[in-house]
Scaffold this motif. Structure first.
Motif, PDB file in Angstrom:
ATOM      1  N   GLY A 291       0.829  -1.216   0.000  1.00  0.00           N
ATOM      2  CA  GLY A 291       0.000   0.000   0.000  1.00  0.00           C
ATOM      3  C   GLY A 291       0.857   1.257   0.000  1.00  0.00           C
ATOM      4  O   GLY A 291       0.607   2.199  -0.762  1.00  0.00           O
ATOM      5  N   HIS A 292       1.901   1.255   0.838  1.00  0.00           N
ATOM      6  CA  HIS A 292       2.760   2.442   0.912  1.00  0.00           C
ATOM      7  C   HIS A 292       3.650   2.563  -0.322  1.00  0.00           C
ATOM      8  O   HIS A 292       3.909   3.675  -0.794  1.00  0.00           O
ATOM      9  CB  HIS A 292       3.590   2.430   2.198  1.00  0.00           C
ATOM     10  CG  HIS A 292       2.759   2.652   3.419  1.00  0.00           C
ATOM     11  ND1 HIS A 292       1.968   3.772   3.591  1.00  0.00           N
ATOM     12  CD2 HIS A 292       2.565   1.891   4.531  1.00  0.00           C
ATOM     13  CE1 HIS A 292       1.333   3.698   4.752  1.00  0.00           C
ATOM     14  NE2 HIS A 292       1.670   2.555   5.336  1.00  0.00           N
TER      15      HIS A 292
ATOM     16  N   LYS B 100       2.173  15.169  -0.652  1.00  0.00           N
ATOM     17  CA  LYS B 100       0.966  14.340  -0.534  1.00  0.00           C
ATOM     18  C   LYS B 100       0.767  13.853   0.898  1.00  0.00           C
ATOM     19  O   LYS B 100      -0.345  13.840   1.416  1.00  0.00           O
ATOM     20  CB  LYS B 100       1.065  13.122  -1.471  1.00  0.00           C
ATOM     21  CG  LYS B 100       0.509  13.396  -2.839  1.00  0.00           C
ATOM     22  CD  LYS B 100       0.200  12.130  -3.661  1.00  0.00           C
ATOM     23  CE  LYS B 100       1.081  10.933  -3.444  1.00  0.00           C
ATOM     24  NZ  LYS B 100       1.117   9.970  -4.556  1.00  0.00           N
TER      25      LYS B 100
ATOM     26  N   VAL C 197       6.009  13.429  -3.037  1.00  0.00           N
ATOM     27  CA  VAL C 197       5.553  12.402  -2.093  1.00  0.00           C
ATOM     28  C   VAL C 197       5.338  13.025  -0.710  1.00  0.00           C
ATOM     29  O   VAL C 197       4.344  12.759  -0.026  1.00  0.00           O
ATOM     30  CB  VAL C 197       6.577  11.241  -2.026  1.00  0.00           C
ATOM     31  CG1 VAL C 197       6.357  10.369  -0.803  1.00  0.00           C
ATOM     32  CG2 VAL C 197       6.512  10.399  -3.299  1.00  0.00           C
TER      33      VAL C 197
ATOM     34  N   ASP D  17      -2.354  14.555   3.375  1.00  0.00           N
ATOM     35  CA  ASP D  17      -3.102  13.476   4.029  1.00  0.00           C
ATOM     36  C   ASP D  17      -3.171  13.657   5.542  1.00  0.00           C
ATOM     37  O   ASP D  17      -3.770  12.848   6.239  1.00  0.00           O
ATOM     38  CB  ASP D  17      -2.469  12.116   3.717  1.00  0.00           C
ATOM     39  CG  ASP D  17      -2.748  11.662   2.286  1.00  0.00           C
ATOM     40  OD1 ASP D  17      -3.630  12.268   1.638  1.00  0.00           O
ATOM     41  OD2 ASP D  17      -2.073  10.724   1.820  1.00  0.00           O
TER      42      ASP D  17
ATOM     43  N   GLU E 245       2.805   1.605  -3.234  1.00  0.00           N
ATOM     44  CA  GLU E 245       1.859   2.145  -4.223  1.00  0.00           C
ATOM     45  C   GLU E 245       1.776   3.673  -4.090  1.00  0.00           C
ATOM     46  O   GLU E 245       1.868   4.407  -5.065  1.00  0.00           O
ATOM     47  CB  GLU E 245       0.476   1.508  -3.961  1.00  0.00           C
ATOM     48  CG  GLU E 245      -0.615   1.885  -4.938  1.00  0.00           C
ATOM     49  CD  GLU E 245      -0.500   1.090  -6.236  1.00  0.00           C
ATOM     50  OE1 GLU E 245      -0.619   1.737  -7.281  1.00  0.00           O
ATOM     51  OE2 GLU E 245      -0.282  -0.132  -6.187  1.00  0.00           O
ATOM     52  N   SER E 246       1.644   4.152  -2.862  1.00  0.00           N
ATOM     53  CA  SER E 246       1.443   5.592  -2.654  1.00  0.00           C
ATOM     54  C   SER E 246       2.684   6.417  -2.992  1.00  0.00           C
ATOM     55  O   SER E 246       2.570   7.602  -3.297  1.00  0.00           O
ATOM     56  CB  SER E 246       0.969   5.873  -1.224  1.00  0.00           C
ATOM     57  OG  SER E 246       2.020   5.721  -0.311  1.00  0.00           O
TER      58      SER E 246
END
Ligand code: ADP
Ligand code: MG
Length: 249
Positions: free
Chosen positions: A128-129, A190, A187, A194, A131-132
């Motif tokens: 997941g990370h 973002k 990154v 978040d 991917e981010s």
């Protein structure tokens, strides 16, 4: 840029002092970091920025003063240093990755060994990370084959795998070629959007100006000036802040 109505600081630094031998590196530092806040620390080389970050995650022991994390004094006897460090992610200028492992293993090592997470769960979280940060396709790549920008994005993903409450960045783009600085800053931008609480030591003034909620200017071991970026960059109060910023024009 996150705004939060919480009134209790996540980190409170009070009267912090640190010397190495006769060299006073931090002299009476006072700083609150609120949940969701992005604090950028700027200042000349040798002004104490890294030492301040290292005091926040207990890589250095203060000589005097306090660092509080959610109201708990980090210097207190009963503080579990290891569990505390798990809540504080750190990203270094030099990546500090395990170069003999692939990307995914870099990301799962600490969750599996320190957090006793199952390998499959750790891999799910890590993917997941990755991917981010745009590196899911590189999960099985060897770290040593990555570019500097990719390595730093892996380092950020790896830190996030521990589910930290706050992320400390020590000049995360200073070792990178100019053309790849942007992919790492993006990154980080973002992550800030978040809602991550972040302390970022950087020379990237555009990032400080556009992403941070507060800018802290350090000069020879003291916070010479701190404030909102729009004030700091358009109307610095101190002569030494003006001099420092003028080098980046
Ligand atoms: P910055 O990150 O702003 O460049 P540092 O916090 O790394 O500044 O260092 C501040 C000063 O403290 C520098 O003069 C540095 O040489 C000195 N210093 C930092 N760490 C140590 C150490 N472990 N032992 C001795 N001197 C140190
Ligand atoms: Mg430094």
């Amino acid at each position: 840029m996150a705004h939060n109505t919480a009134t209790e600081p996540m980190v409170r630094i009070e009267g912090l002092r640190k010397s190495f031998g006769s060299l006073e590196v931090l002299r009476d530092i006072n700083l609150d970091i609120m949940p969701g806040q992005v604090v950028t620390i700027i200042g000349a080389s040798g002004s104490g920025k890294s030492t301040l970050l290292r005091c926040i995650n207990l890589l250095e022991t203060p000589d005097a003063g306090h660092v509080w994390f959610h109201g708990a004094d980090l210097a207190a006897e009963h503080v579990d240093v290891n569990s505390l460090r798990e809540k504080i992610g750190m990203v270094f200028q030099g990546f500090n990755l395990f170069n003999n492992m692939n990307v995914l293993d870099n990301c799962t090592l600490a969750p599996v060994t320190l957090k006793k997470m199952s390998k499959s769960e750790a891999e799910r979280v890590a993917m997941g990370h990755l991917e981010s940060v745009g590196l899911a396709d590189f999960a099985h790549a060897n770290v040593s084959n990555l570019s500097g920008g990719q390595k730093q994005r892996v380092a950020i993903a790896r830190a996030l795998c521990m589910k930290p409450e706050i992320m400390l960045f020590d000049e995360p783009t200073s070792a990178l070629d100019p053309e790849i600085v942007g992919e790492v800053l993006e990154v980080m931008r973002k992550l800030a959007a978040d809602g991550m609480t972040m302390v970022v030591v950087t020379h990237e003034m555009a990032f400080a100006k556009n992403v941070s909620d507060e800018v802290v200017f350090m000069d020879r071991g003291v916070i010479a000036e701190a404030g909102a970026p729009r004030d700091m960059f358009t109307a610095p109060k101190q002569q030494r802040t003006r001099e420092f910023l003028s080098r980046y024009l």
